[in-house]
Enzyme design. Structure first.
Site, short mmCIF file in Angstrom:
data_model
loop_
_atom_site.label_atom_id
_atom_site.label_comp_id
_atom_site.label_asym_id
_atom_site.label_seq_id
_atom_site.Cartn_x
_atom_site.Cartn_y
_atom_site.Cartn_z
CB SER A 100 -0.98 0.07 1.22
OG SER A 100 -2.02 1.15 1.30
CG ASP A 241 -2.60 3.97 -1.48
OD1 ASP A 241 -3.25 3.89 -2.60
OD2 ASP A 241 -2.36 2.86 -0.86
CG ASP A 243 -3.09 -1.02 -2.20
OD1 ASP A 243 -3.24 0.10 -1.90
OD2 ASP A 243 -3.31 -2.05 -1.83
CG ASP A 245 -6.36 0.89 -0.98
OD1 ASP A 245 -5.75 1.99 -0.59
OD2 ASP A 245 -6.21 -0.05 -0.11
#
Length: 453
Positions: A100, A241, A243, A245
């Site tokens: 993340s 960010d 990843d 999400d």
């Protein structure tokens, strides 16, 4: 070995804490559990751009194939895309290899069930029990029974992009939009979607090299995005960010909108368009109480959960809520997704701008936010669950609460993804609450931080 799963999967420094051996074991254990209901399970596997993803992708794939599972590799895609593709392909599970918002040396493995939602606590515990007890299930296959992998990266990206396009019914012709892709999983999809909508797209953080993910860019460092928006004269800027999400937004004046303001803007748009079912919005306990007050004045009820998008989603499903979010930038629109989705959230914010006839800066000013300070105190992992029993820490917490009284609030929580304690204080004086937060953080770090002896 302690508990493997945190609030967002299994995390650690790649090849030290999150080893290929552990990834292999996770793949084996997951496939073993899936075979209880499907003799030939299929797992969708995606990743972000960090260097260690290839290593862990190969290891977890091998673990799945040992027990006859099929792995569909979808390449570099945002986390919500993997959740979507898992449902679209009818797979038994989906895996995302990503840490993340963390720096490149970290990585993580998070798992979705067949519905594209985080695994239940009971499923995680069963997988952990197999790994921790070092039990090797006895259903290894040989010959033609060994699993395979398939590459579906191009098809999966197209499915996800088309899905995002179907969530909007407008164009962005002539709109200047700056996208900060954090050198992560959104670097291909986000610019493509906004260009398909007709926007003039400017990108930063869009040249991943395996080591620069989240490096002074993305949702945790939106200052460069703010400068770019001002310099270009853009109508909006969006930072994702690693990843994909999370979303942090910048208005045309270069002001930064965190997840709370974004939730407020989208909630009021959903209400005005008659799409806010049950007139309820879900946020976490870390959200600003100014947001709660703003929504309540609009006749919108606020449900408050623990920290973590999985808990936000659970409460949304329980109450029939269509919008939930966290201050960090996770936003879930249950009409379209089972996971936080930065690109989808950006599109919904642009919908709110269009529907309101206002600028993003004008919408920014409609949301009341009280002064708030959030600090991280570094702590050794072994003390993350016990530090609150310390008499000195109990004393300083009590003194802080007495100082704030009815003028603010204190929230202390342990991070599920990092070796830190998060200290949030809200009040009417930023100088005062920063001093109070720093005192608590200093005591925690002095007593329980530093390198293990």
């Amino acid at each position: 070995m302690g508990r493997l799963f945190g609030t967002d999967g299994v995390r650690g420094i790649a090849n030290r804490e999150l080893t290929p051996e552990l990834a292999f074991s996770l793949g084996k254990a997951l496939c073993h559990e899936l075979k209880k209901t499907d003799p030939a399970p299929t797992v969708v596997l995606g990743k972000d751009t960090r260097l260690s993803c290839d290593l862990l992708e190969q290891a977890v794939s091998a673990g799945i194939m040992v027990y006859g599972g099929t792995v569909i590799k979808v390449g570099v895609l945002p986390t919500p895309a993997v959740a979507l593709i898992t449902r679209e392909y009818g797979a038994g599970a989906g895996i995302v290899i990503s840490a993340s918002h963390n720096s490149f040396e970290y990585n993580g493995i998070k798992i979705f069930n067949s519905e594209g939602m985080k695994l239940s606590d009971s499923m995680e515990e069963e997988i952990e029990d197999l790994i921790i007890s070092n039990v090797d299930p006895s259903d290894r296959l040989t010959g033609t029974g060994i699993g395979r992998t398939y590459d579906a990266s191009d098809d999966a990206r197209r499915i996800y992009e088309d899905h995002l396009m179907r969530t909007v019914d407008f164009k962005l012709l002539g709109k200047k939009i700056v996208l900060d892709c954090a050198n992560g999983a959104c670097f291909k999809v986000a610019p493509e979607v906004f260009m398909r909508l007709g926007a003039d797209v400017y990108t930063i953080g869009n040249t991943p090299d395996g080591t620069n993910i989240n490096d002074r860019c993305g949702s945790t460092a939106p200052e460069s995005l703010a400068r770019a928006v001002r310099e270009i004269g853009a109508q909006a800027g969006f930072a994702f960010d690693g990843d994909g999400d999370r979303l942090i937004t910048v208005d045309e004046e270069g002001r930064i909108l965190d997840g709370d303001r974004a939730v407020g803007i989208c909630a009021m748009d959903l209400k005005e368009s008659g799409r806010l079912d049950n007139m309820v919005v879900t946020t976490s306990v870390m959200s600003n109480s100014g947001l709660w007050k703003t929504l309540e004045e609009e006749g919108i009820r606020v449900e408050i959960t623990g920290v973590g998008d999985r808990y936000v989603l659970e409460k949304m499903l329980e109450t029939g809520c269509v919008l939930g979010g966290e201050q960090t930038g996770h936003m879930i629109f249950s009409e379209y997704s089972t996971a936080g989705d930065g690109i989808l959230s950006a599109l919904q914010i642009m919908r709110a701008v269009r529907n309101s006839g206002m600028t993003l800066a004008e919408l920014y000013d409609k949301i009341t936010i009280y002064p708030q300070v959030l600090l991280n105190a570094r702590i050794q992992n072994e003390f993350k669950k016990t530090y609150l029993k310390d008499p000195d820490i109990q004393r300083i917490i009590k003194e802080t609460e007495e100082t704030l009284k009815d003028r603010g609030r204190l929230v202390i929580r342990t991070s599920g993804t990092e070796a830190v304690i998060r200290i949030l204080i809200e009040g009417d004086s930023e100088q005062e609450i920063r001093s109070l937060a720093e005192a608590i953080a200093s005591m925690i770090e002095e007593k329980y931080g530093g390198d293990p002896s």
